[in-house]
Design a protein around this motif. Structure first.
Motif, short mmCIF file in Angstrom:
data_model
loop_
_atom_site.label_atom_id
_atom_site.label_comp_id
_atom_site.label_asym_id
_atom_site.label_seq_id
_atom_site.Cartn_x
_atom_site.Cartn_y
_atom_site.Cartn_z
N VAL A 63 1.06 -0.92 -0.17
CA VAL A 63 -0.04 -0.26 -0.72
C VAL A 63 1.36 1.28 -0.24
O VAL A 63 0.70 2.03 -0.50
CB VAL A 63 -0.93 -0.09 1.00
CG1 VAL A 63 -1.29 1.57 1.64
CG2 VAL A 63 -1.66 -1.32 1.31
N ALA A 64 1.86 1.17 0.15
CA ALA A 64 3.19 1.98 0.81
C ALA A 64 3.69 3.09 -0.23
O ALA A 64 3.44 3.63 -0.62
CB ALA A 64 3.82 2.16 1.92
N VAL A 66 2.09 1.92 -3.78
CA VAL A 66 1.58 1.96 -4.47
C VAL A 66 0.74 3.76 -4.35
O VAL A 66 0.65 5.15 -5.06
CB VAL A 66 -0.02 1.48 -4.15
CG1 VAL A 66 -0.83 1.96 -5.11
CG2 VAL A 66 0.18 -0.20 -5.18
N VAL A 67 0.83 4.18 -2.79
CA VAL A 67 0.80 5.96 -2.66
C VAL A 67 1.62 6.47 -2.95
O VAL A 67 1.71 7.42 -3.75
CB VAL A 67 0.26 5.92 -0.89
CG1 VAL A 67 0.22 7.01 -0.43
CG2 VAL A 67 -0.77 5.02 -0.80
N GLY A 68 2.56 5.81 -2.81
CA GLY A 68 4.00 7.10 -3.03
C GLY A 68 4.65 7.46 -4.55
O GLY A 68 4.28 8.12 -5.05
N VAL A 70 1.56 6.83 -6.55
CA VAL A 70 0.02 7.83 -7.34
C VAL A 70 0.77 9.02 -7.13
O VAL A 70 -0.15 9.82 -8.01
CB VAL A 70 -0.72 6.85 -6.45
CG1 VAL A 70 -1.82 7.97 -7.14
CG2 VAL A 70 -0.75 5.57 -7.40
N PHE A 71 1.15 9.57 -6.05
CA PHE A 71 1.21 10.67 -5.46
C PHE A 71 2.27 11.27 -5.86
O PHE A 71 2.72 11.86 -5.21
CB PHE A 71 0.39 11.00 -3.97
CG PHE A 71 -0.40 9.72 -3.36
CD1 PHE A 71 -1.93 11.53 -3.77
CD2 PHE A 71 -1.40 9.44 -3.55
CE1 PHE A 71 -3.07 11.26 -3.70
CE2 PHE A 71 -2.61 9.05 -2.89
CZ PHE A 71 -3.38 9.60 -3.78
N ARG A 72 2.69 10.84 -5.76
CA ARG A 72 4.66 11.14 -6.31
C ARG A 72 4.35 12.71 -6.80
O ARG A 72 5.38 14.06 -6.49
CB ARG A 72 5.36 10.11 -7.14
CG ARG A 72 5.08 10.24 -8.56
CD ARG A 72 5.45 9.17 -9.61
NE ARG A 72 5.37 8.78 -11.10
CZ ARG A 72 4.19 8.63 -11.71
NH1 ARG A 72 3.52 8.11 -11.31
NH2 ARG A 72 4.18 8.77 -12.87
N GLU A 74 2.12 15.10 -7.01
CA GLU A 74 1.89 16.10 -5.57
C GLU A 74 2.95 16.42 -4.09
O GLU A 74 3.13 17.51 -3.98
CB GLU A 74 0.72 15.84 -5.10
CG GLU A 74 -0.24 15.70 -5.66
CD GLU A 74 -0.71 14.15 -6.44
OE1 GLU A 74 -0.08 13.78 -7.20
OE2 GLU A 74 -1.88 13.93 -7.47
#
Length: 208
Positions: A63-64, A66-68, A70-72, A74
């Protein structure tokens, strides 16, 4: 830990990221010890608990990641705005953001956000010119750094934003690679723990 200075300009809470990673590593080591103990005892419930904990850590890492990913973008934009704010509020006191700016400019040999001219619109430039941390030489003077024409030849030409993102991406690539490797080993551990638990249940495992 090496990225802490960059995290400090990204977000106040982001400075805890290195310690979270270290804490996660400690938990993995403790879980490995628990798995060895469960194997030696031949306990099915302990092996199942070990496999469950490994599955939980694997999901957290996944999850970490994927989140990193997706929001790279931002994260980059957030860093750029915070770095610009740090320049506007820059001073020579013990302000942690000002110290982080100095550290980045000295270590990466860069100046300003996009280039040295970003300092022109700051309060510090009106008083003392471009900071000494931008200077390529040791003989820079305050009068030289107050004049852009003279300062151009004395300060680093590259902007810090591009340099920082390059460094962070390269180091985060290493972190991501290691995390992926650990995740693969966790999958192997989960599989072996489940197999061993099944063998014990079927009375196919003998204690030595």
């Amino acid at each position: 830990v090496g990225l802490e200075v960059y995290f400090s300009l990204l977000n106040e809470k982001a400075t805890n990221v290195p310690y979270v990673l270290i804490g996660t590593g400690t938990v993995v080591i403790l879980l490995g010890t628990f798995g060895c103990f469960a194997t030696c005892r031949g306990s099915t419930w302990m092996l199942k608990l070990y496999a469950m904990f490994l599955s939980l850590i694997f999901l957290i890492v996944l999850v970490a990641a994927v989140v990193g990913f997706v929001f790279r973008h931002e994260i980059k934009n957030n860093f750029e705005s915070n770095y610009s704010l740090a320049l506007r509020n820059y001073n020579t006191s013990m302000d942690p953001h000002s110290e982080a700016v100095d550290t980045i400019q000295r270590t990466l040999h860069c100046c300003g956000v996009q280039n040295y001219s970003d300092w022109v619109n700051t309060t510090y430039f009106a008083q003392k010119g471009i900071p000494l941390s931008c200077c390529k030489f040791q003989n820079c003077t305050e009068s030289d750094l107050k004049e852009l024409d003279k300062a151009k030849a004395m300060v680093y030409g590259n902007g810090c934003f591009s340099m920082v993102t390059t460094v962070m991406e390269s180091k985060m690539g290493i972190v991501a690679g290691i995390s992926f490797g650990i995740a693969c080993f966790q999958l192997v551990g989960i599989f072996l723990a489940c197999c061993l638990s099944r063998y014990i249940t079927n009375n196919q495992y003998e204690m030595v």
